[in-house]
Design a protein around this motif. Structure first.
Motif, PDB file in Angstrom:
ATOM      1  N   GLN A 163      36.146  38.763  36.664  1.00  0.00           N
ATOM      2  CA  GLN A 163      36.383  37.361  37.262  1.00  0.00           C
ATOM      3  C   GLN A 163      37.597  37.399  37.960  1.00  0.00           C
ATOM      4  OE1 GLN A 163      36.214  35.209  33.524  1.00  0.00           O
ATOM      5  NE2 GLN A 163      34.278  34.035  34.211  1.00  0.00           N
ATOM      6  N   VAL A 164      38.428  37.896  37.341  1.00  0.00           N
ATOM      7  CA  VAL A 164      39.867  38.108  38.095  1.00  0.00           C
ATOM      8  C   VAL A 164      39.727  38.657  39.628  1.00  0.00           C
ATOM      9  CG1 VAL A 164      42.119  39.209  38.142  1.00  0.00           C
ATOM     10  CG2 VAL A 164      41.254  38.334  35.930  1.00  0.00           C
ATOM     11  N   ALA A 165      39.021  39.898  39.652  1.00  0.00           N
ATOM     12  CA  ALA A 165      38.686  40.486  40.790  1.00  0.00           C
ATOM     13  C   ALA A 165      37.902  39.717  41.918  1.00  0.00           C
ATOM     14  CB  ALA A 165      37.868  41.770  40.594  1.00  0.00           C
ATOM     15  N   THR A 166      37.131  38.842  41.261  1.00  0.00           N
ATOM     16  CA  THR A 166      36.058  37.854  42.012  1.00  0.00           C
ATOM     17  C   THR A 166      36.960  36.954  42.650  1.00  0.00           C
ATOM     18  OG1 THR A 166      33.993  38.578  40.919  1.00  0.00           O
ATOM     19  CG2 THR A 166      34.107  36.953  42.150  1.00  0.00           C
ATOM     20  N   LEU A 167      37.623  36.015  41.544  1.00  0.00           N
ATOM     21  CA  LEU A 167      38.109  34.735  41.923  1.00  0.00           C
ATOM     22  C   LEU A 167      39.476  34.788  42.343  1.00  0.00           C
ATOM     23  CD1 LEU A 167      36.518  32.784  39.128  1.00  0.00           C
ATOM     24  CD2 LEU A 167      35.625  33.154  41.464  1.00  0.00           C
ATOM     25  N   GLY A 168      40.214  36.066  42.057  1.00  0.00           N
ATOM     26  CA  GLY A 168      41.609  36.143  42.145  1.00  0.00           C
ATOM     27  C   GLY A 168      42.607  35.461  41.014  1.00  0.00           C
ATOM     28  N   PRO A 169      43.830  35.833  41.165  1.00  0.00           N
ATOM     29  CA  PRO A 169      44.764  35.615  40.258  1.00  0.00           C
ATOM     30  C   PRO A 169      44.745  33.860  39.801  1.00  0.00           C
ATOM     31  CG  PRO A 169      45.878  36.987  41.726  1.00  0.00           C
ATOM     32  CD  PRO A 169      44.506  36.634  42.311  1.00  0.00           C
ATOM     33  N   GLN A 170      44.346  33.180  40.861  1.00  0.00           N
ATOM     34  CA  GLN A 170      44.271  31.614  40.518  1.00  0.00           C
ATOM     35  C   GLN A 170      43.538  31.411  39.156  1.00  0.00           C
ATOM     36  OE1 GLN A 170      41.435  29.601  43.016  1.00  0.00           O
ATOM     37  NE2 GLN A 170      40.403  31.497  43.679  1.00  0.00           N
ATOM     38  N   ILE A 228      44.570  43.007  34.452  1.00  0.00           N
ATOM     39  CA  ILE A 228      45.029  44.116  35.144  1.00  0.00           C
ATOM     40  C   ILE A 228      44.179  45.068  36.142  1.00  0.00           C
ATOM     41  CG2 ILE A 228      46.483  46.122  34.946  1.00  0.00           C
ATOM     42  CD1 ILE A 228      47.820  45.036  32.457  1.00  0.00           C
ATOM     43  N   ILE A 229      43.210  45.376  35.423  1.00  0.00           N
ATOM     44  CA  ILE A 229      42.232  46.056  36.076  1.00  0.00           C
ATOM     45  C   ILE A 229      41.609  45.359  37.395  1.00  0.00           C
ATOM     46  CG2 ILE A 229      39.847  47.244  36.196  1.00  0.00           C
ATOM     47  CD1 ILE A 229      40.501  48.154  33.166  1.00  0.00           C
ATOM     48  N   GLY A 230      41.317  44.021  37.120  1.00  0.00           N
ATOM     49  CA  GLY A 230      40.889  43.157  38.176  1.00  0.00           C
ATOM     50  C   GLY A 230      41.708  42.982  39.205  1.00  0.00           C
ATOM     51  N   ILE A 231      43.010  42.992  39.028  1.00  0.00           N
ATOM     52  CA  ILE A 231      43.990  42.834  40.052  1.00  0.00           C
ATOM     53  C   ILE A 231      44.273  44.258  40.674  1.00  0.00           C
ATOM     54  CG2 ILE A 231      46.435  42.264  40.434  1.00  0.00           C
ATOM     55  CD1 ILE A 231      46.359  40.291  38.092  1.00  0.00           C
ATOM     56  N   VAL A 232      44.575  45.438  40.041  1.00  0.00           N
ATOM     57  CA  VAL A 232      44.980  46.676  40.668  1.00  0.00           C
ATOM     58  C   VAL A 232      43.887  47.253  41.078  1.00  0.00           C
ATOM     59  CG1 VAL A 232      47.174  46.396  39.435  1.00  0.00           C
ATOM     60  CG2 VAL A 232      45.212  47.851  38.402  1.00  0.00           C
ATOM     61  N   ALA A 233      42.707  47.343  40.335  1.00  0.00           N
ATOM     62  CA  ALA A 233      41.441  48.321  40.739  1.00  0.00           C
ATOM     63  C   ALA A 233      40.374  47.404  40.922  1.00  0.00           C
ATOM     64  CB  ALA A 233      41.461  49.302  39.957  1.00  0.00           C
ATOM     65  N   PRO A 234      40.279  46.347  41.811  1.00  0.00           N
ATOM     66  CA  PRO A 234      39.022  45.481  41.889  1.00  0.00           C
ATOM     67  C   PRO A 234      37.739  46.273  42.426  1.00  0.00           C
ATOM     68  CG  PRO A 234      40.426  45.162  43.728  1.00  0.00           C
ATOM     69  CD  PRO A 234      41.285  46.083  42.951  1.00  0.00           C
ATOM     70  N   ASP A 235      37.918  47.516  42.969  1.00  0.00           N
ATOM     71  CA  ASP A 235      36.761  48.310  43.443  1.00  0.00           C
ATOM     72  C   ASP A 235      36.121  48.824  42.230  1.00  0.00           C
ATOM     73  OD1 ASP A 235      37.504  47.780  45.985  1.00  0.00           O
ATOM     74  OD2 ASP A 235      38.565  49.561  46.316  1.00  0.00           O
ATOM     75  N   ILE A 236      36.432  48.796  40.892  1.00  0.00           N
ATOM     76  CA  ILE A 236      35.776  49.461  40.049  1.00  0.00           C
ATOM     77  C   ILE A 236      35.326  48.401  38.936  1.00  0.00           C
ATOM     78  CG2 ILE A 236      37.288  51.493  40.162  1.00  0.00           C
ATOM     79  CD1 ILE A 236      38.482  50.536  37.389  1.00  0.00           C
ATOM     80  N   VAL A 237      35.358  47.269  39.151  1.00  0.00           N
ATOM     81  CA  VAL A 237      34.918  46.158  38.193  1.00  0.00           C
ATOM     82  C   VAL A 237      33.457  46.304  38.304  1.00  0.00           C
ATOM     83  CG1 VAL A 237      37.071  44.755  38.637  1.00  0.00           C
ATOM     84  CG2 VAL A 237      34.867  44.100  39.935  1.00  0.00           C
ATOM     85  N   ASP A 238      32.417  46.916  39.343  1.00  0.00           N
ATOM     86  CA  ASP A 238      31.218  46.518  39.280  1.00  0.00           C
ATOM     87  C   ASP A 238      30.774  47.550  38.416  1.00  0.00           C
ATOM     88  OD1 ASP A 238      30.859  44.521  40.872  1.00  0.00           O
ATOM     89  OD2 ASP A 238      30.906  45.960  42.981  1.00  0.00           O
TER      90      ASP A 238
END
Length: 399
Positions: free
Chosen positions: A200-207, A23-33
């Motif tokens: 991974q979700v933020a980088t590669l996407g929901p796929q 969920i974090i990777g989808i809705v807030a990808p800017d904070i994954v780093d």
């Protein structure tokens, strides 16, 4: 219900961590780093604890086989049975992924750099099995060499007899300490893997969800087919049609026990009871089932192949290259036999795979997630496999 929830709490918490991370990777990808370092810390802790645990666990298991090794024909037949079952499960899974391939993740080649080596095959083979310095053994890059050294240490500790008693006590104590350390580290696995999954979700996407769903679906379908078809075949080879009927009549309790406890060791009493009802001599079942619970893992064999296949998809390499397939079978045998008695021992397979194939560590979280999600069915295949193995051994050893 409380007991089931308690036994599956680890998996449920890990799934919760993955869901939150997704969920974090989808809705807030800017904070994954900012949260990815949590995943890096978890992996580093895992690396430094697994290596000494492997040494102590393997050398201790070999050193403590003193009494059991006297059962000549039973032990030899059991060893060949275990190896035959493990390789059959692995080859069946290779055929399954070949016939029903999973598409790779687009863009993954840009995310993960493929590690290559210009060494000759001769030098690589030497590097697989040995190292030039003792200190290099205790590196996750040389896991196979460490396994071999641990086997040799265990045999030497046995041969030392009374003079080696103090050392055998040391490695037994070391195993217990490192086992507790790994269990402690795994308590933060939901946070560590959740952080990596967010990245991974933020980088590669929901796929990414489709990428995990396909190999998981393939494992569960192939696992159920193997459970029904191959276990029936093994029972038929052991005792004919009556063997098949007797096996499935008495395998229900061990199967339900394995599902409810998610533990091969917890299923051992049910297996011993079922073996007695089937008519397997106690001299055989009392050896094959306890030892097999540690050293014989059909489900782990199948999941090892799936995890290696997934890792190759992530980095864009050809899993079906003949040399890669042979190495996969070798890794699978080691993982199925060596990692069985170690908590979260499947993770050792990832370390060994990374070492042998020279893969980047970014492939580890993906295969750890796969390994966790297939655990319920893998436990059934691992646990109930001991019952059919004892039937198989009794076919060739008359008591």
């Amino acid at each position: 219900m409380k007991e089931v929830l308690k036994n599956y709490s680890g998996i449920l918490l890990l799934l919760l961590g993955i869901i939150v991370g997704s969920i974090i990777g989808i809705v807030a990808p800017d904070i994954v780093d900012y949260i990815k370092p949590l995943g890096d810390i978890f992996l580093n802790l895992l690396f430094v604890s697994v290596v000494p645990l492997v040494f102590f666990a393997v050398s201790n298991s070999i050193a403590s086989l003193e009494q059991q090794s006297k059962f000549g024909k039973i032990m030899i037949t059991m060893a060949f049975t275990f190896l035959f079952f493990i390789l059959t499960a692995a080859i069946f899974t290779i055929c399954a992924v070949y016939l029903f391939p999973v598409s790779g993740v687009s863009g993954s080649s840009e995310i993960v750099e493929e590690a290559t080596s210009n060494d000759s095959w001769g030098n690589r083979i030497v590097g697989f099995f040995t190292v030039g310095e003792f200190t290099q053994l205790f590196s996750r890059q040389n896991m196979l060499a460490l396994l071999i050294f641990a086997f040799m240490t265990g045999f030497s500790a046995r041969k030392a007899g009374e003079k080696g008693q103090a050392f055998r006590s040391f490695i037994a104590s070391g195993y217990e300490v490192m086992k507790e350390l790994l269990l402690l580290i795994m308590k933060v696995a939901p946070i560590g893997l959740g952080a990596y999954f967010a990245y991974q979700v933020a980088t590669l996407g929901p796929q990414l969800f489709g990428f995990y769903a396909k190999p998981l679906g393939l494992y569960y379908i192939a696992g159920v087919v193997y459970f029904l078809v191959f276990f029936s075949l093994y029972a038929f080879m052991a005792k004919g049609q009556n063997g098949v009927k007797s096996f499935w009549t008495n395998a229900v309790f061990p199967t339900l026990t394995a599902l409810s406890t998610c533990s091969s060791f917890a299923t051992m009493p049910a297996n011993l009871q079922a073996a007695s009802k089937i008519g397997i001599p106690s001299q055989i079942s009392n050896i094959v089932i306890p030892i097999g619970t540690t050293l014989h893992k059909n489900g782990s064999s199948m999941s090892s192949i799936i995890k290696i296949y997934v890792a190759f998809l992530i980095i864009g390499r050809d899993f079906f290259d003949p040399m890669n397939l042979l190495l996969a079978l070798g890794i699978t045998v080691f993982v199925s036999i060596v990692a069985g008695g170690i908590p979260n021992g499947g993770y050792i397979g990832e370390m060994l795979m990374i070492s042998v194939y020279k893969l980047p560590q970014e492939a580890i979280p993906a295969v750890m997630i796969i390994g966790t999600l297939v655990d319920p069915l893998a436990t059934v295949l691992n646990a109930v496999g001991q019952l059919v193995a004892s039937m198989f051994v009794s076919r060739f050893v008359k008591i």
